[in-house]
Motif scaffolding. Structure first.
Motif, mmCIF file in Angstrom:
data_model
loop_
_atom_site.group_PDB
_atom_site.id
_atom_site.type_symbol
_atom_site.label_atom_id
_atom_site.label_comp_id
_atom_site.label_asym_id
_atom_site.label_seq_id
_atom_site.Cartn_x
_atom_site.Cartn_y
_atom_site.Cartn_z
ATOM 1 N N UNK A 94 -1.626 -73.064 -59.720
ATOM 2 C CA UNK A 94 -2.306 -74.163 -59.086
ATOM 3 C C UNK A 94 -1.346 -75.314 -58.785
ATOM 4 N N UNK A 95 -0.367 -75.510 -59.657
ATOM 5 C CA UNK A 95 0.590 -76.588 -59.416
ATOM 6 C C UNK A 95 1.380 -76.353 -58.141
ATOM 7 N N UNK A 96 1.751 -75.099 -57.881
ATOM 8 C CA UNK A 96 2.495 -74.778 -56.659
ATOM 9 C C UNK A 96 1.621 -75.009 -55.434
ATOM 10 N N UNK A 97 0.360 -74.613 -55.525
ATOM 11 C CA UNK A 97 -0.557 -74.805 -54.405
ATOM 12 C C UNK A 97 -0.734 -76.293 -54.122
ATOM 13 N N UNK A 98 -0.857 -77.097 -55.183
ATOM 14 C CA UNK A 98 -1.005 -78.535 -55.006
ATOM 15 C C UNK A 98 0.254 -79.143 -54.398
ATOM 16 N N UNK A 99 1.402 -78.714 -54.870
ATOM 17 C CA UNK A 99 2.661 -79.221 -54.344
ATOM 18 C C UNK A 99 2.836 -78.838 -52.871
ATOM 19 N N UNK A 100 2.505 -77.600 -52.530
ATOM 20 C CA UNK A 100 2.597 -77.164 -51.132
ATOM 21 C C UNK A 100 1.659 -77.974 -50.242
ATOM 22 N N UNK A 157 0.755 -82.413 -46.235
ATOM 23 C CA UNK A 157 0.212 -83.719 -45.863
ATOM 24 C C UNK A 157 1.322 -84.722 -45.562
ATOM 25 N N UNK A 158 2.394 -84.668 -46.328
ATOM 26 C CA UNK A 158 3.524 -85.566 -46.058
ATOM 27 C C UNK A 158 4.150 -85.267 -44.699
ATOM 28 N N UNK A 159 4.143 -83.994 -44.301
ATOM 29 C CA UNK A 159 4.648 -83.639 -42.968
ATOM 30 C C UNK A 159 3.759 -84.255 -41.891
ATOM 31 N N UNK A 160 2.453 -84.273 -42.122
ATOM 32 C CA UNK A 160 1.540 -84.905 -41.158
ATOM 33 C C UNK A 160 1.801 -86.408 -41.070
ATOM 34 N N UNK A 196 1.399 -79.413 -70.935
ATOM 35 C CA UNK A 196 2.352 -79.449 -69.823
ATOM 36 C C UNK A 196 1.646 -79.213 -68.484
ATOM 37 N N UNK A 197 0.756 -78.218 -68.452
ATOM 38 C CA UNK A 197 0.054 -77.901 -67.215
ATOM 39 C C UNK A 197 -0.873 -79.055 -66.817
ATOM 40 N N UNK A 198 -1.587 -79.618 -67.777
ATOM 41 C CA UNK A 198 -2.480 -80.730 -67.478
ATOM 42 C C UNK A 198 -1.692 -81.938 -66.969
ATOM 43 N N UNK A 199 -0.545 -82.195 -67.573
ATOM 44 C CA UNK A 199 0.304 -83.297 -67.131
ATOM 45 C C UNK A 199 0.682 -83.124 -65.656
ATOM 46 N N UNK A 200 1.055 -81.900 -65.280
ATOM 47 C CA UNK A 200 1.395 -81.628 -63.885
ATOM 48 C C UNK A 200 0.200 -81.799 -62.961
ATOM 49 N N UNK A 201 -0.976 -81.344 -63.387
ATOM 50 C CA UNK A 201 -2.176 -81.499 -62.565
ATOM 51 C C UNK A 201 -2.541 -82.974 -62.393
ATOM 52 N N UNK A 206 -0.625 -88.279 -57.070
ATOM 53 C CA UNK A 206 0.205 -88.309 -55.860
ATOM 54 C C UNK A 206 -0.647 -88.041 -54.619
ATOM 55 N N UNK A 207 -1.612 -87.122 -54.727
ATOM 56 C CA UNK A 207 -2.482 -86.831 -53.586
ATOM 57 C C UNK A 207 -3.340 -88.043 -53.220
ATOM 58 N N UNK A 208 -3.753 -88.829 -54.214
ATOM 59 C CA UNK A 208 -4.480 -90.069 -53.911
ATOM 60 C C UNK A 208 -3.619 -90.979 -53.036
ATOM 61 N N UNK A 209 -2.352 -91.126 -53.414
ATOM 62 C CA UNK A 209 -1.450 -91.995 -52.651
ATOM 63 C C UNK A 209 -1.228 -91.455 -51.243
#
Length: 108
Positions: A1-7, A12-15, A86-91, A97-100
């Motif tokens: 899920x972290x990879x999917x969120x990062x992708x 969105x940053x490209x947009x 660790x996983x929760x911290x990443x999520x 970051x997605x909010x920003x």
């Protein structure tokens, strides 16, 4: 899920770098994706809390009635708790970051 969120964040940053404003429908889609990631974060938070409580309870039980099997169970709980933290911290950081990124998209 972290990879999917990062992708998704990179997409969105490209947009944003294109500078083209999004339609209301596209912004709604972004909010929906963020909602899915928030839900995933919440589920992992509950599981992490459960393992933290089990770990603390196991330690207290071990102190009250020492046994090698209880000690092994405590080790197992901690072995599962650390990756969950660790996983929760990443999520959590990914959702923040997605909010920003969403705020930047709204300003376009």
């Amino acid at each position: 899920m972290l990879k999917k969120m990062s992708d998704y964040e990179q997409e969105l940053l490209a947009l944003i770098s294109q500078g083209k404003p999004l339609t209301q429908e596209q912004l709604l889609s972004v909010r929906t994706h963020i909602g899915f990631f928030q839900h995933e974060r919440l589920v992992h938070e509950f599981v992490m809390i459960l393992f933290a409580l089990l770990s603390v309870g196991g330690i207290l039980f071990f102190v009250a009635a020492p046994s090698i099997s209880i000690f092994c169970l405590d080790v197992l709980f901690f072995a599962l708790l650390i990756p969950y933290i660790k996983h929760y911290y990443g999520l959590e950081n990914g959702v923040q970051r997605l909010y920003e990124v969403y705020d930047k998209l709204e300003k376009l």
